[in-house]
Design a protein around this motif. Sequence first.
Motif, mmCIF file in Angstrom:
data_model
loop_
_atom_site.group_PDB
_atom_site.id
_atom_site.type_symbol
_atom_site.label_atom_id
_atom_site.label_comp_id
_atom_site.label_asym_id
_atom_site.label_seq_id
_atom_site.Cartn_x
_atom_site.Cartn_y
_atom_site.Cartn_z
ATOM 1 N N VAL A 94 19.410 20.928 4.179
ATOM 2 C CA VAL A 94 18.541 20.405 5.236
ATOM 3 C C VAL A 94 19.348 19.436 6.096
ATOM 4 O O VAL A 94 19.949 18.504 5.580
ATOM 5 C CB VAL A 94 17.310 19.686 4.653
ATOM 6 C CG1 VAL A 94 16.382 19.215 5.770
ATOM 7 C CG2 VAL A 94 16.560 20.611 3.686
ATOM 8 N N LYS A 95 19.349 19.670 7.396
ATOM 9 C CA LYS A 95 20.122 18.846 8.317
ATOM 10 C C LYS A 95 19.337 18.562 9.585
ATOM 11 O O LYS A 95 18.405 19.291 9.931
ATOM 12 C CB LYS A 95 21.420 19.565 8.727
ATOM 13 C CG LYS A 95 22.380 19.880 7.607
ATOM 14 C CD LYS A 95 23.617 20.567 8.171
ATOM 15 C CE LYS A 95 24.643 20.864 7.097
ATOM 16 N NZ LYS A 95 25.859 21.490 7.677
ATOM 17 N N GLN A 96 19.751 17.505 10.285
ATOM 18 C CA GLN A 96 19.350 17.288 11.672
ATOM 19 C C GLN A 96 20.585 17.573 12.520
ATOM 20 O O GLN A 96 21.673 17.085 12.224
ATOM 21 C CB GLN A 96 18.888 15.847 11.885
ATOM 22 C CG GLN A 96 17.641 15.482 11.089
ATOM 23 C CD GLN A 96 17.264 14.033 11.298
ATOM 24 O OE1 GLN A 96 16.772 13.648 12.354
ATOM 25 N NE2 GLN A 96 17.473 13.214 10.279
ATOM 26 N N ILE A 97 20.404 18.390 13.555
ATOM 27 C CA ILE A 97 21.536 18.824 14.379
ATOM 28 C C ILE A 97 21.203 18.599 15.847
ATOM 29 O O ILE A 97 20.072 18.828 16.278
ATOM 30 C CB ILE A 97 21.846 20.319 14.129
ATOM 31 C CG1 ILE A 97 22.211 20.541 12.649
ATOM 32 C CG2 ILE A 97 22.976 20.808 15.031
ATOM 33 C CD1 ILE A 97 22.432 22.003 12.291
ATOM 34 N N ALA A 98 22.199 18.150 16.618
ATOM 35 C CA ALA A 98 21.997 17.924 18.051
ATOM 36 C C ALA A 98 23.308 18.110 18.803
ATOM 37 O O ALA A 98 24.387 17.871 18.256
ATOM 38 C CB ALA A 98 21.449 16.520 18.297
ATOM 39 N N ARG A 102 24.563 11.110 17.908
ATOM 40 C CA ARG A 102 25.073 9.751 17.711
ATOM 41 C C ARG A 102 25.938 9.706 16.458
ATOM 42 O O ARG A 102 27.015 9.142 16.456
ATOM 43 C CB ARG A 102 23.899 8.774 17.608
ATOM 44 C CG ARG A 102 24.285 7.326 17.360
ATOM 45 C CD ARG A 102 23.144 6.418 17.792
ATOM 46 N NE ARG A 102 22.999 6.411 19.239
ATOM 47 C CZ ARG A 102 21.930 5.962 19.898
ATOM 48 N NH1 ARG A 102 20.896 5.471 19.223
ATOM 49 N NH2 ARG A 102 21.883 5.987 21.216
ATOM 50 N N ASN A 103 25.453 10.316 15.412
ATOM 51 C CA ASN A 103 26.185 10.433 14.153
ATOM 52 C C ASN A 103 26.952 11.758 14.165
ATOM 53 O O ASN A 103 26.346 12.817 14.294
ATOM 54 C CB ASN A 103 25.195 10.400 12.986
ATOM 55 C CG ASN A 103 25.862 10.445 11.628
ATOM 56 O OD1 ASN A 103 27.012 10.853 11.503
ATOM 57 N ND2 ASN A 103 25.138 10.046 10.605
ATOM 58 N N PRO A 104 28.281 11.739 14.033
ATOM 59 C CA PRO A 104 29.057 12.987 14.059
ATOM 60 C C PRO A 104 28.615 14.000 13.006
ATOM 61 O O PRO A 104 28.839 15.206 13.184
ATOM 62 C CB PRO A 104 30.496 12.509 13.790
ATOM 63 C CG PRO A 104 30.507 11.090 14.253
ATOM 64 C CD PRO A 104 29.139 10.542 13.927
ATOM 65 N N PRO A 108 26.630 20.224 15.793
ATOM 66 C CA PRO A 108 26.437 21.622 15.385
ATOM 67 C C PRO A 108 27.544 22.049 14.431
ATOM 68 O O PRO A 108 28.723 21.802 14.685
ATOM 69 C CB PRO A 108 26.506 22.384 16.712
ATOM 70 C CG PRO A 108 26.107 21.376 17.737
ATOM 71 C CD PRO A 108 26.638 20.067 17.253
ATOM 72 N N ASP A 109 27.156 22.678 13.307
ATOM 73 C CA ASP A 109 28.128 22.996 12.269
ATOM 74 C C ASP A 109 28.714 24.398 12.358
ATOM 75 O O ASP A 109 29.665 24.713 11.648
ATOM 76 C CB ASP A 109 27.519 22.776 10.879
ATOM 77 C CG ASP A 109 26.199 23.521 10.696
ATOM 78 O OD1 ASP A 109 25.804 24.276 11.599
ATOM 79 O OD2 ASP A 109 25.565 23.321 9.642
ATOM 80 N N ASP A 110 28.158 25.243 13.221
ATOM 81 C CA ASP A 110 28.736 26.575 13.409
ATOM 82 C C ASP A 110 28.180 27.204 14.687
ATOM 83 O O ASP A 110 27.369 26.597 15.396
ATOM 84 C CB ASP A 110 28.479 27.482 12.187
ATOM 85 C CG ASP A 110 26.993 27.713 11.905
ATOM 86 O OD1 ASP A 110 26.147 27.447 12.789
ATOM 87 O OD2 ASP A 110 26.669 28.162 10.798
ATOM 88 N N LEU A 111 28.614 28.410 14.965
ATOM 89 C CA LEU A 111 28.175 29.104 16.182
ATOM 90 C C LEU A 111 26.681 29.357 16.167
ATOM 91 O O LEU A 111 26.011 29.244 17.203
ATOM 92 C CB LEU A 111 28.935 30.428 16.328
ATOM 93 C CG LEU A 111 28.559 31.287 17.535
ATOM 94 C CD1 LEU A 111 28.816 30.538 18.848
ATOM 95 C CD2 LEU A 111 29.342 32.604 17.516
ATOM 96 N N ALA A 116 21.362 28.319 18.413
ATOM 97 C CA ALA A 116 19.976 27.902 18.180
ATOM 98 C C ALA A 116 19.582 26.783 19.138
ATOM 99 O O ALA A 116 18.489 26.801 19.726
ATOM 100 C CB ALA A 116 19.806 27.447 16.732
ATOM 101 N N LEU A 117 20.465 25.805 19.319
ATOM 102 C CA LEU A 117 20.191 24.727 20.269
ATOM 103 C C LEU A 117 20.028 25.269 21.681
ATOM 104 O O LEU A 117 19.135 24.838 22.429
ATOM 105 C CB LEU A 117 21.321 23.698 20.224
ATOM 106 C CG LEU A 117 21.338 22.765 19.014
ATOM 107 C CD1 LEU A 117 22.657 22.018 18.928
ATOM 108 C CD2 LEU A 117 20.168 21.784 19.054
ATOM 109 N N ALA A 118 20.876 26.228 22.040
ATOM 110 C CA ALA A 118 20.783 26.827 23.369
ATOM 111 C C ALA A 118 19.462 27.568 23.537
ATOM 112 O O ALA A 118 18.837 27.536 24.606
ATOM 113 C CB ALA A 118 21.956 27.774 23.595
#
Length: 203
Positions: A94-98, A102-104, A108-111, A116-118
Amino acid sequence: MWSQLIVNRLSRLILPLGLMLLIGLYPTAAFAQTDPAALSKAVQEIEFLDAMRSGLASTLEGKSEEPTLQTMKEVCRPVGMRAMQLSQENGWQVKQIASKYRNPDHAPDDLHARMALAKFQQDPELVGFWDRETINNQAGTRYYRRINVEQSCLVCHGLKDQRPQFVKDNYPQDLAYNFRVGDLRGMYSVFIPDLKVTLQSAK
């Protein structure tokens, strides 16, 4: 009493809605690979997690004093701790991704995550969706759920020059500013290993 009643009603509503979402939008083949109960539980848990985030952030509204590092520990850290707890209790990731993080650790951890963000950025009405992925040689299902900027978020994520001093001091590479209400803040990501992998790892 009222809070417990609300939680009970949400629990009864979210679980069927999650199952309907899975049945209607997710390929049937996935049910042979990923435990459908885990998929439904992930939807429910992330809704509770987002409600926690929103509720804690709302405590910042109307305050005249500038947020401090202690404020972040009280408002932001519990959400991250709960995400870690969900990972440990369920065997998920479980992660928060942006994109504007602010926190490295939230980059995003992969393509797949970048795509997904896009996807959320292109469709403001999209709340969540599933994707089949392989992470660390484990096949599974990844659930993505959007996080929108609320008014309370702007206390720390508003204009760049109005960020609290502790942010400027502790996050020199900060990208999480200049947001407006309704913007895409980021997303939650829940990776659920396939049922077979989960059963094997439990032995």
